[in-house]
Design an enzyme around this catalytic site. Structure first.
Site, PDB file in Angstrom:
ATOM      1  N   ASN A 107       0.307  -8.806   7.227  1.00 20.04           N
ATOM      2  CA  ASN A 107      -0.528  -8.013   6.327  1.00 20.04           C
ATOM      3  C   ASN A 107       0.076  -6.620   6.245  1.00 20.04           C
ATOM      4  OD1 ASN A 107      -3.011  -9.812   5.779  1.00 20.04           O
ATOM      5  ND2 ASN A 107      -2.682  -9.949   8.003  1.00 20.04           N
ATOM      6  N   GLU A 108       0.845  -6.423   5.192  1.00 19.19           N
ATOM      7  CA  GLU A 108       1.599  -5.185   5.042  1.00 19.19           C
ATOM      8  C   GLU A 108       0.705  -4.069   4.490  1.00 19.19           C
ATOM      9  OE1 GLU A 108       4.307  -4.920   6.376  1.00 19.19           O
ATOM     10  OE2 GLU A 108       5.635  -6.634   6.091  1.00 19.19           O
TER      11      GLU A 108
END
Ligand code: F6R
Length: 639
Positions: free
Chosen positions: A161-162
């Site tokens: 989850n950037e």
């Protein structure tokens, strides 16, 4: 270790425990997981674990495997869901998380194969969405994740989850951040091979877990961990969402905790037990804050920056300033091996013996000149008996096209000179290597012959660098430590033979000074293993009489310098010396222009080294000390 005593945590919004090292923290997490597994077993229930890959959980898995083997911990009631997988990715590829999990955990425990779940990187694009939905459903159907373990990426990602991920996100396909892709180069050999996408659990999937352990090991994680733990909750730092979880704990080692306020500037969060080290840290910090040299700091500066109790304890800013100024002044020496016949009471090294036996340990074949080339040259110029010991072959960090050039050279030379004409063995081997190098796939580890060629290329460069620094060949040693020889970036753990080779060379030379790479904050890297081997060897030899005169100086690798307040020996370099150091680094031709493992830094190694050495000199100047072109810094390891 002193800092572990500080209990002021008011700025930390994720409960954080700091351990002396990754090992201690990992063991604690593994035991927590084992306890939960056993409790569920007693109740006749299964337990659902959310698992991560990467370097962070490795020692947790090692401890779980040990608990299984030695303390009969069974995983028969364990169901696992992995956070993520690259897309596309085949399970057998070296970089696949399926393979990672099997190598580190699943193949060594009694988990049922049907209880293992890892996002599938082989699916056609159009099937990914339904796979992700089914993954979520399955987690829910099994009662949700009981314990989730997480590492953190330098972008602040958890799972993949950037930055920009939503709190409501669930398992899905994502694009990888450029920094994450750069960090992955170490596994994929070059940037073009790193996938652009991955399948990952979402923030919501993670937040639904009943308990979460966030792990952070190593100084390279310190900045982002500070933001995640002390900063505001922001999609820009996805790990900061964890602040809203009711049962999360962050476990960090000292390197990773470095930027937390209670370590960086503890006087801002509570009362301190002042000692000389902490005073020095505070004064260096204050000088930087107010942009004044130390001797110009006033009581007002101290009072306005949370340091009033220090002034009260020492009566005046003047006394503190002088004390710290002198301490830093005494770190500076142009005589790293000690100044012969001089009063050495305030010098970093002893004057006697005036000619010292020295070993410089270099984890890779170029760390000696990159990290301490100027000091290396000085030690030789000042007539010490200097040896260099290259700890690993460095063979994975050579480009295939460079190796091919060397093999073709050998082939043509052999043919032209008519060597081995009759049996053709050499020619057969060259052909095999050329064919292999021309057809190599990104997920392939090199065959033994190619590894040997690459190792020899680096050996030649190291020899050239050491000769340039003035060493005779009998003072250049190649240890080829076995832990490194896996043919890929994932290394074996340190073994008996790794320590033994270091013991042997120490016993042979009986040095007065040892220099080693002291990247204490890098828990899994080659530098750390190389240091562990040296510390292990010192421990074995501690009863020998010559060991009482043996001092260990640590330099830092290519990436970071010691914090100024921790430097105990600062060796200034003149512009000419810096140039000589650059030439020594230039001998490492295979690492020039763009080495296979450049890390997240576009600069070449000589540029990084010069920038860093100049920055240290500039900091000394800004603190009000003498102005030098560059400085190399060391810290003494005290047993
Ligand atoms: C791995 C994962 C990632 C890593 C993170 C840190 O399954 O989801 O979020 O935890 O990139 O990686 P390391 O531990 O290698 O520094």
């Amino acid at each position: 270790m002193e800092y572990l005593k500080y209990q002021f945590k008011s700025l930390e919004k994720i409960p954080t425990k700091v351990w002396p090292g990754a090992r201690e923290g990992s063991i604690h997490i593994a035991r927590g997981i084992a306890l939960a597994i056993r409790q569920k077993q007693q109740e006749g229930e299964h337990i659902v674990l959310g698992l991560a890959t990467g370097s962070s959980p490795i020692q947790v898995y090692q401890e779980l495997v040990r608990l299984h083997r030695e303390e009969s911990l069974s995983f028969s009631n364990v169901i696992t869901f992995n956070l993520d997988e690259y897309y596309p990715m085949t399970p057998g590829a070296q970089q696949s998380y399926v393979r990672f999990m099997h190598e580190y955990l699943f193949d060594h425990i009694d988990i049922k194969p049907e209880n293992i779940h890892i996002p599938d990187g082989t699916l056609p694009l159009e099937e990914v969405e339904s796979f992700c939905k089914a993954y979520e459903k399955k987690i829910d159907a099994l009662g949700g994740i009981d314990i989730q373990i997480l590492g953190i990426g330098r972008t602040g990602h958890i799972g993949f989850n950037e930055p920009g991920s939503f709190e409501t996100s669930e398992t899905r396909m994502v694009r990888l951040d450029a920094l994450t892709r750069r960090d992955a180069i170490k596994d994929f050999l070059n940037e073009e091979n790193v996938p652009y996408r991955a399948i990952t659990m979402g923030i919501r999937t993670i937040m639904k877990a009943r308990a979460i352990y966030l792990m952070g090991w190593g100084q390279h994680k310190a900045g982002v961990l500070q933001k995640a733990i002390e900063g505001p909750v922001l999609p820009l730092i996805p790990a900061s969402f964890l602040q809203n979880h009711p049962n999360v704990k962050a476990y960090l080692d000292l390197g990773a905790a470095e930027e937390l306020t209670r370590f960086k500037s503890p006087w801002l969060v509570g009362l301190c037990n002042w000692n000389d080290d902490l005073i020095c840290k505070a004064v260096v910090w204050l000088s930087k804050e107010v942009k004044k040299p130390i001797l110009k700091l006033t009581s007002e500066d101290y009072n306005e920056h949370g340091l009033s109790d220090l002034v009260v304890e020492y009566a005046s800013a003047y006394d503190i300033n002088i004390k710290v100024f002198n301490r830093l002044q005494h770190t500076i020496t142009g005589w790293p091996g000690g100044k012969p016949h001089a009063d050495d009471t305030t010098r970093p090294e002893r004057a006697k013996p005036s000619k010292k036996r020295v070993i410089i340990f270099s984890p890779h074949p170029d760390d000696d000149v990159i990290s301490m080339g100027g000091t290396f040259l000085r030690l030789v110029d000042q007539k010490h008996d200097v040896h260099v010991a290259y700890q690993t072959s460095g063979n994975i960090a050579v480009h295939d096209h460079d190796a091919l050039r060397f093999v073709e050279f050998l082939q043509e030379f052999t043919a032209a000179e008519g060597i081995c004409k009759d049996d053709g063995v050499a020619d057969k081997m060259y052909k095999k290597m050329i064919k292999y190098l021309q057809n190599k796939r990104p997920d392939q580890s090199d065959i033994a012959e190619v590894r040997r060629i690459k190792g020899l290329m680096r050996r030649g460069e190291a020899r050239a660098g050491a000769r340039f620094c003035g060493l005779d060949d009998d003072h250049i040693h190649f240890l080829d430590m076995p832990f490194y020889e896996t043919g890929r970036s994932r290394k074996n753990p340190i073994g008996e033979e790794d320590i033994e080779v270091v013991v042997r060379i120490l016993e042979e030379i009986k040095p007065h000074q040892v220099y080693a790479a002291g990247d204490l904050a890098d828990p899994h890297g080659t530098h750390r293993v190389c240091l562990d081997a040296i510390l292990g060897a010192f421990d074995r030899l501690k009863e020998q009489s010559w060991m009482k005169d043996c001092w260990l100086w640590l330099y830092r690798g290519a990436w970071h310098e010691w914090p100024i307040d921790e430097i105990e020996m600062a060796v200034p370099l003149s512009p000419e010396e810096l140039l000589r150091k650059r030439r020594a680094i230039f001998m490492h031709q295979s690492q020039k222009d763009r080495p296979p493992f450049p890390g997240n830094d576009e600069r070449e190694f000589w540029q990084r080294a010069e920038d860093r050495n100049r920055a240290t000199a500039e900091t000394y100047r800004a603190l009000g000390l003498a102005e030098y072109e560059a400085i190399e810094a060391f810290r003494r390891w005290k047993f």
